[in-house]
Design a protein around this motif. Structure first.
Motif, short mmCIF file in Angstrom:
data_model
loop_
_atom_site.label_atom_id
_atom_site.label_comp_id
_atom_site.label_asym_id
_atom_site.label_seq_id
_atom_site.Cartn_x
_atom_site.Cartn_y
_atom_site.Cartn_z
N SER A 12 -10.64 -0.99 -0.80
CA SER A 12 -11.37 0.25 -1.02
C SER A 12 -10.43 1.34 -1.51
CB SER A 12 -12.04 0.70 0.28
OG SER A 12 -11.08 1.10 1.23
N MET A 13 -11.01 2.38 -2.09
CA MET A 13 -10.20 3.52 -2.54
C MET A 13 -9.55 4.23 -1.35
SD MET A 13 -8.94 5.04 -5.08
CE MET A 13 -9.88 4.33 -6.44
N ALA A 14 -10.24 4.23 -0.19
CA ALA A 14 -9.66 4.83 1.00
C ALA A 14 -8.38 4.10 1.40
CB ALA A 14 -10.66 4.82 2.15
N GLN A 15 -8.40 2.75 1.31
CA GLN A 15 -7.20 1.97 1.61
C GLN A 15 -6.11 2.26 0.60
OE1 GLN A 15 -9.13 -1.94 1.71
NE2 GLN A 15 -8.51 -2.14 3.86
N ALA A 16 -6.50 2.37 -0.68
CA ALA A 16 -5.53 2.67 -1.73
C ALA A 16 -4.85 4.01 -1.49
CB ALA A 16 -6.21 2.65 -3.09
N ASN A 17 -5.64 5.00 -1.10
CA ASN A 17 -5.08 6.32 -0.81
C ASN A 17 -4.12 6.27 0.36
OD1 ASN A 17 -6.50 7.63 -2.87
ND2 ASN A 17 -8.26 8.03 -1.56
N ALA A 18 -4.49 5.50 1.40
CA ALA A 18 -3.62 5.39 2.58
C ALA A 18 -2.31 4.71 2.22
CB ALA A 18 -4.35 4.61 3.68
N ILE A 19 -2.37 3.67 1.40
CA ILE A 19 -1.16 2.96 0.98
C ILE A 19 -0.24 3.90 0.20
CG2 ILE A 19 -0.31 1.16 -0.58
CD1 ILE A 19 -2.79 -0.51 0.29
N MET A 20 -0.82 4.69 -0.69
CA MET A 20 -0.02 5.62 -1.49
C MET A 20 0.61 6.69 -0.61
SD MET A 20 -0.19 4.45 -4.57
CE MET A 20 0.26 5.75 -5.70
N ARG A 21 -0.10 7.13 0.45
CA ARG A 21 0.46 8.16 1.34
C ARG A 21 1.68 7.65 2.10
NH1 ARG A 21 -5.05 9.59 2.33
NH2 ARG A 21 -5.08 8.33 4.23
N PHE A 22 1.76 6.32 2.29
CA PHE A 22 2.91 5.75 2.97
C PHE A 22 4.11 5.61 2.03
CE2 PHE A 22 0.12 4.29 6.45
CZ PHE A 22 0.93 4.62 7.53
N GLY A 23 3.92 6.00 0.78
CA GLY A 23 5.04 5.98 -0.16
C GLY A 23 5.21 4.67 -0.91
N TYR A 24 4.21 3.80 -0.87
CA TYR A 24 4.29 2.52 -1.58
C TYR A 24 4.11 2.78 -3.07
CZ TYR A 24 3.69 -2.53 -2.29
OH TYR A 24 3.84 -3.83 -2.67
N ARG A 25 5.16 2.54 -3.86
CA ARG A 25 5.13 2.95 -5.27
C ARG A 25 5.36 1.83 -6.29
NH1 ARG A 25 2.97 6.47 -3.27
NH2 ARG A 25 3.38 8.73 -3.32
N TRP A 26 6.01 0.74 -5.87
CA TRP A 26 6.41 -0.27 -6.85
C TRP A 26 5.88 -1.65 -6.48
CZ3 TRP A 26 8.60 1.96 -10.96
CH2 TRP A 26 9.21 3.21 -10.77
N ARG A 27 5.51 -2.41 -7.48
CA ARG A 27 5.10 -3.80 -7.26
C ARG A 27 6.16 -4.74 -7.83
NH1 ARG A 27 1.36 -2.18 -11.50
NH2 ARG A 27 1.46 -3.54 -13.33
N GLU A 28 5.87 -6.06 -7.77
CA GLU A 28 6.85 -7.06 -8.15
C GLU A 28 7.30 -6.86 -9.60
OE1 GLU A 28 3.87 -7.61 -7.02
OE2 GLU A 28 4.16 -8.35 -4.98
N ARG A 29 8.50 -7.37 -9.88
CA ARG A 29 9.03 -7.27 -11.24
C ARG A 29 8.22 -8.15 -12.18
NH1 ARG A 29 14.09 -4.83 -10.99
NH2 ARG A 29 14.99 -4.77 -8.88
N ASP A 30 8.06 -7.71 -13.42
CA ASP A 30 7.34 -8.52 -14.41
C ASP A 30 8.30 -9.54 -15.03
OD1 ASP A 30 8.94 -7.11 -16.15
OD2 ASP A 30 7.35 -5.80 -16.88
N LYS A 31 7.85 -10.24 -16.06
CA LYS A 31 8.67 -11.30 -16.65
C LYS A 31 9.93 -10.77 -17.32
CE LYS A 31 5.85 -11.27 -20.87
NZ LYS A 31 4.98 -12.08 -21.76
N ASP A 32 9.93 -9.49 -17.63
CA ASP A 32 11.13 -8.89 -18.23
C ASP A 32 12.08 -8.33 -17.18
OD1 ASP A 32 10.20 -9.38 -20.85
OD2 ASP A 32 8.95 -7.59 -20.78
N GLY A 33 11.73 -8.51 -15.91
CA GLY A 33 12.59 -8.05 -14.83
C GLY A 33 12.43 -6.59 -14.48
N LYS A 34 11.41 -5.96 -15.04
CA LYS A 34 11.18 -4.54 -14.76
C LYS A 34 10.15 -4.37 -13.64
CE LYS A 34 12.15 -3.03 -19.50
NZ LYS A 34 11.58 -2.33 -20.69
#
Length: 229
Positions: free
Chosen positions: A135-157
């Motif tokens: 849900s968007m509420a969960q997304a907002n809560a995750i962002m408030r905890f400072g979660y900003r980056w996901r796994e690296r893509d195939k180029d290592g970024k």
């Protein structure tokens, strides 16, 4: 006007009524003075909300998380006919239009701590959450905890995460697990939170302070006596 909840009142042998009786004011002048006292309570209460402070000048504690909509805290309680007065015999009562509003006003005036108990999730709900998108509420809560980056893509970024990404790529169950881990560290907390408390701080907006009432009543009586018939 409902009699429950927060009120300011004068009745029986209270000092103000005793003073009125002692002076043997005619009925219409007694009622006029009492009505004015009620208006003064409402006026000062609205002023307190406007200034966001108590009658003694103590500032209201700010909300932990400011609301996005405009408006002063507690403004709805003192708006228009929500705060009312009633004169009956030798008594004046200032309160709120119904029991629910009176309880809410009292909780804000005095402050309150509530304890909530978590409900156990059913197996059906668990199954649903494993397939339903976050849900968007969960997304907002995750962002408030400072979660900003996901796994690296195939180029290592590393790619910056967004609310849209969370909603489109995580299930509610995965988002719940991620929130648990963000809050309690790697591995999270087994069994989740059983209970928690919320604290509503005291914000003394309602003008029923003893010293203020005493001075206000004195001023009203002085004005009434100098007014004549």
């Amino acid at each position: 006007m409902n009699s429950s909840g927060l009120q300011a009142f004068w009745r029986g042998e209270h000092a103000i009524n005793a003073e009125l009786q002692m002076l043997r004011l005619p009925r219409h002048r007694k009622k006029r003075a009492l009505d004015q006292m009620g208006r003064e309570v409402k006026k000062q209460s609205r002023k307190n909300v406007k200034n966001q402070s108590s009658t003694q000048g103590k500032r209201f504690k700010q909300r932990r998380k400011p609301r996005t909509r405009k408006g002063l805290m507690l403004s709805g309680l003192v708006k228009g006919a929500n705060i009312r007065q009633r004169t009956k015999g030798n008594a004046i009562t200032v309160g709120f239009k119904n029991a629910q509003m009176g309880r809410v006003a009292n909780e804000h005036q005095e402050g309150i701590t509530r304890t909530f108990n978590a409900r156990k999730m059913s197996e059906q709900q668990k199954a649903d959450w494993r397939t339903e998108p976050a849900s968007m509420a969960q997304a907002n809560a995750i962002m408030r905890f400072g979660y900003r980056w996901r796994e690296r893509d195939k180029d290592g970024k590393r790619k910056k995460i967004s609310r849209r990404y969370i909603v489109e790529n995580l299930t509610k169950w995965q988002a719940l697990g991620l929130l648990n881990e963000l809050k309690h560290g790697k591995g999270g907390r087994k069994g989740g939170v059983k209970s928690w408390q919320t604290v509503l701080p005291s914000r003394e907006f309602f003008s029923n302070d003893t010293q203020w009432v005493k001075q206000m009543a004195h001023d009203v009586m002085k004005a009434e006596l100098s007014r004549g018939k």
